[in-house]
Design a protein around this motif. Structure first.
Motif, PDB file in Angstrom:
ATOM      1  N   SER A 205       0.823  -1.205   0.000  1.00  0.00           N
ATOM      2  CA  SER A 205       0.000   0.000   0.000  1.00  0.00           C
ATOM      3  C   SER A 205       0.859   1.259   0.000  1.00  0.00           C
ATOM      4  O   SER A 205       1.862   1.348   0.709  1.00  0.00           O
ATOM      5  CB  SER A 205      -0.912   0.013   1.230  1.00  0.00           C
ATOM      6  N   GLY A 206       0.446   2.226  -0.805  1.00  0.00           N
ATOM      7  CA  GLY A 206       1.108   3.510  -0.846  1.00  0.00           C
ATOM      8  C   GLY A 206       0.446   4.496   0.100  1.00  0.00           C
ATOM      9  O   GLY A 206      -0.557   4.192   0.757  1.00  0.00           O
ATOM     10  N   PRO A 207       0.960   5.734   0.179  1.00  0.00           N
ATOM     11  CA  PRO A 207       0.423   6.727   1.115  1.00  0.00           C
ATOM     12  C   PRO A 207      -1.009   7.151   0.806  1.00  0.00           C
ATOM     13  O   PRO A 207      -1.725   7.628   1.692  1.00  0.00           O
ATOM     14  CB  PRO A 207       1.391   7.910   0.974  1.00  0.00           C
ATOM     15  N   ASP A 208      -1.453   6.993  -0.441  1.00  0.00           N
ATOM     16  CA  ASP A 208      -2.810   7.389  -0.827  1.00  0.00           C
ATOM     17  C   ASP A 208      -3.732   6.187  -0.986  1.00  0.00           C
ATOM     18  O   ASP A 208      -4.783   6.281  -1.629  1.00  0.00           O
ATOM     19  CB  ASP A 208      -2.775   8.173  -2.142  1.00  0.00           C
ATOM     20  N   ALA A 209      -3.363   5.070  -0.403  1.00  0.00           N
ATOM     21  CA  ALA A 209      -4.120   3.832  -0.582  1.00  0.00           C
ATOM     22  C   ALA A 209      -5.539   3.954  -0.042  1.00  0.00           C
ATOM     23  O   ALA A 209      -5.810   4.620   0.951  1.00  0.00           O
ATOM     24  CB  ALA A 209      -3.407   2.682   0.116  1.00  0.00           C
ATOM     25  N   ALA A 210      -6.456   3.264  -0.740  1.00  0.00           N
ATOM     26  CA  ALA A 210      -7.835   3.105  -0.274  1.00  0.00           C
ATOM     27  C   ALA A 210      -7.968   1.644   0.163  1.00  0.00           C
ATOM     28  O   ALA A 210      -8.100   0.756  -0.670  1.00  0.00           O
ATOM     29  CB  ALA A 210      -8.813   3.422  -1.397  1.00  0.00           C
TER      30      ALA A 210
ATOM     31  N   ARG B 282      -6.966   6.688  -4.174  1.00  0.00           N
ATOM     32  CA  ARG B 282      -8.372   6.738  -3.829  1.00  0.00           C
ATOM     33  C   ARG B 282      -9.215   6.323  -5.032  1.00  0.00           C
ATOM     34  O   ARG B 282      -8.763   6.448  -6.183  1.00  0.00           O
ATOM     35  CB  ARG B 282      -8.751   8.152  -3.383  1.00  0.00           C
ATOM     36  N   VAL B 283     -10.418   5.840  -4.765  1.00  0.00           N
ATOM     37  CA  VAL B 283     -11.284   5.358  -5.845  1.00  0.00           C
ATOM     38  C   VAL B 283     -12.416   6.342  -6.104  1.00  0.00           C
ATOM     39  O   VAL B 283     -12.856   7.069  -5.209  1.00  0.00           O
ATOM     40  CB  VAL B 283     -11.866   3.967  -5.517  1.00  0.00           C
ATOM     41  N   LEU B 284     -12.898   6.338  -7.344  1.00  0.00           N
ATOM     42  CA  LEU B 284     -14.108   7.055  -7.716  1.00  0.00           C
ATOM     43  C   LEU B 284     -15.313   6.144  -7.471  1.00  0.00           C
ATOM     44  O   LEU B 284     -15.176   4.917  -7.477  1.00  0.00           O
ATOM     45  CB  LEU B 284     -14.062   7.443  -9.191  1.00  0.00           C
ATOM     46  N   PRO B 285     -16.506   6.705  -7.320  1.00  0.00           N
ATOM     47  CA  PRO B 285     -17.696   5.848  -7.234  1.00  0.00           C
ATOM     48  C   PRO B 285     -17.895   5.065  -8.526  1.00  0.00           C
ATOM     49  O   PRO B 285     -17.528   5.528  -9.614  1.00  0.00           O
ATOM     50  CB  PRO B 285     -18.842   6.851  -7.022  1.00  0.00           C
ATOM     51  N   LEU B 286     -18.477   3.896  -8.418  1.00  0.00           N
ATOM     52  CA  LEU B 286     -18.840   3.131  -9.605  1.00  0.00           C
ATOM     53  C   LEU B 286     -19.812   3.942 -10.454  1.00  0.00           C
ATOM     54  O   LEU B 286     -20.703   4.606  -9.914  1.00  0.00           O
ATOM     55  CB  LEU B 286     -19.515   1.817  -9.208  1.00  0.00           C
ATOM     56  N   PRO B 287     -19.681   3.883 -11.784  1.00  0.00           N
ATOM     57  CA  PRO B 287     -20.644   4.604 -12.627  1.00  0.00           C
ATOM     58  C   PRO B 287     -22.008   3.916 -12.608  1.00  0.00           C
ATOM     59  O   PRO B 287     -22.101   2.699 -12.422  1.00  0.00           O
ATOM     60  CB  PRO B 287     -20.011   4.536 -14.019  1.00  0.00           C
ATOM     61  N   ALA B 288     -23.066   4.688 -12.807  1.00  0.00           N
ATOM     62  CA  ALA B 288     -24.412   4.119 -12.860  1.00  0.00           C
ATOM     63  C   ALA B 288     -24.536   3.174 -14.049  1.00  0.00           C
ATOM     64  O   ALA B 288     -24.034   3.446 -15.142  1.00  0.00           O
ATOM     65  CB  ALA B 288     -25.437   5.245 -12.976  1.00  0.00           C
ATOM     66  N   GLY B 289     -25.212   2.043 -13.833  1.00  0.00           N
ATOM     67  CA  GLY B 289     -25.474   1.102 -14.922  1.00  0.00           C
ATOM     68  C   GLY B 289     -24.263   0.370 -15.451  1.00  0.00           C
ATOM     69  O   GLY B 289     -24.293  -0.168 -16.568  1.00  0.00           O
ATOM     70  N   LEU B 290     -23.192   0.316 -14.669  1.00  0.00           N
ATOM     71  CA  LEU B 290     -21.961  -0.340 -15.125  1.00  0.00           C
ATOM     72  C   LEU B 290     -22.211  -1.803 -15.466  1.00  0.00           C
ATOM     73  O   LEU B 290     -22.892  -2.530 -14.735  1.00  0.00           O
ATOM     74  CB  LEU B 290     -20.907  -0.260 -14.022  1.00  0.00           C
ATOM     75  N   ARG B 291     -21.655  -2.237 -16.597  1.00  0.00           N
ATOM     76  CA  ARG B 291     -21.676  -3.634 -16.997  1.00  0.00           C
ATOM     77  C   ARG B 291     -20.245  -4.138 -17.077  1.00  0.00           C
ATOM     78  O   ARG B 291     -19.393  -3.470 -17.651  1.00  0.00           O
ATOM     79  CB  ARG B 291     -22.388  -3.817 -18.342  1.00  0.00           C
ATOM     80  N   MET B 292     -20.009  -5.330 -16.518  1.00  0.00           N
ATOM     81  CA  MET B 292     -18.647  -5.874 -16.491  1.00  0.00           C
ATOM     82  C   MET B 292     -18.667  -7.379 -16.721  1.00  0.00           C
ATOM     83  O   MET B 292     -19.632  -8.068 -16.398  1.00  0.00           O
ATOM     84  CB  MET B 292     -17.982  -5.620 -15.125  1.00  0.00           C
TER      85      MET B 292
END
Length: 321
Positions: free
Chosen positions: A51-56, A170-180
């Motif tokens: 983990s780095g200093p900005d880890a989530a 850090r992470v962004l929120p998941l986008p709406a309606g994401l398909r994976m």
């Protein structure tokens, strides 16, 4: 939103011919014996990235059951929207209770869910695992025995759905309606580029293989399905269903022009008697190769829940959805 099938819509149903190679006892339609390994052959566990200093470093876990209600079909709304029976194998579902080939973002958003609290209406699904020394109820059906997927469908002994952070940022929120999609359902007839199969035994945590492990008595068979988590920041889907969100490097670093989002990991466990033969469902021509293990996701989380998930992960908390 672009959607293309993995296989042509006019693919004709075929019956898999008998495999000449040796098979586990009691598994006349199973993979060859070379597809299985003993628990002693499992590779050593790969260390988690530093983990780095900005880890989530937080996590968000949601309880959605084990498909006790028996929600199965041979559809795939991610890769074959609108095509009933397009998978040619049977999928196991938790989360949204209405998911099928005709599902839309709008229909999923108002449907019931098996997830605790009723907020997460996302669709989580993967091919079923079968015990091969018992006859399945779909032995003569499309996606079942007619396509070489013989055996009794197994209900997992445990299903864990967890979203994790990123060791570097850090992470962004998941986008709406994401398909994976994670993994490659056609790996046996293509390359290993998209293989993500992680088979294991519960008494050897963190040790994975792309083969079927023969776990000892008292140890559950496990499948770990880890999804991509580096999003292009633009689209919830793409042609081929892979370009809009990709896997990070082993260090956790996302490629240029992509941004980390919470990383979905589904862990399945199965309580099998010692020596019981088993195999995953697949397209007929894939002959139930363990490398073809895969899973799909269609996001149906409200804005607030997606923001709370990102906050939890970024603040290194461990939350339940």
């Amino acid at each position: 939103m672009a959607r293309h099938t993995l296989v042509p819509a006019l693919l004709v149903a075929v019956v898999v011919t008998a495999i000449v190679a040796s098979r586990p006892a009691g598994a006349p339609d199973g993979p060859p014996d070379s597809a299985y390994i003993s628990v002693a052959e499992l590779p050593e566990a790969v260390p988690e990235p530093r983990s780095g200093p900005d880890a989530a470093t937080g996590s968000w876990t949601v309880e959605c059951g084990r498909n006790e209600r028996g929600h199965y079909n041979t559809d795939n709304v991610v890769t074959s929207p609108g095509l009933v029976g397009g998978a040619h194998h049977t999928h196991d579902y938790v989360g949204n209770t209405t998911t099928d080939a005709r599902s839309t973002d709008a229909s999923l958003a108002t449907a019931p869910t098996t997830c605790t609290g009723g907020t997460d209406r996302s669709a989580y699904f993967w091919p079923v695992l079968r015990r091969l020394d018992r006859e399945g109820a779909d032995a003569e059906s499309h996606g079942g025995g007619r396509h070489g997927n013989t055996g009794e469908i197994l209900v997992p002994s445990a299903v864990r759905i967890e979203y994790r952070g990123n060791p570097l940022a850090r992470v962004l929120p998941l986008p709406a309606g994401l398909r994976m999609i994670t993994g490659d359902p056609v790996a046996a007839t293509t390359t290993d580029e998209n293989v993500r199969a992680q088979w294991g035994c519960s008494n050897r945590p963190g040790r994975f293989t792309t083969k079927y492990p023969r776990c000892p008595e008292g140890s559950d068979l496990t499948r770990t399905l880890t999804f991509p988590s580096c999003w292009n920041g633009l689209h919830p889907d793409s042609d081929g269903h892979r370009a809009h969100i990709v896997h990070p490097a082993a260090s956790g670093l996302c490629p240029p022009a992509t941004f980390p989002v919470p990383r979905l990991r589904i862990t399945l466990a199965y309580d099998l008697p010692d020596g019981a033969p088993f195999a995953v469902d697949s397209f007929p021509e894939q002959r139930r190769d363990p490398r073809t293990d895969h899973a799909m996701y269609v996001g149906a989380l409200p804005d607030r829940a997606r923001e709370e998930m990102a906050d939890c992960v970024n603040e290194s908390r461990h939350c339940r959805g």
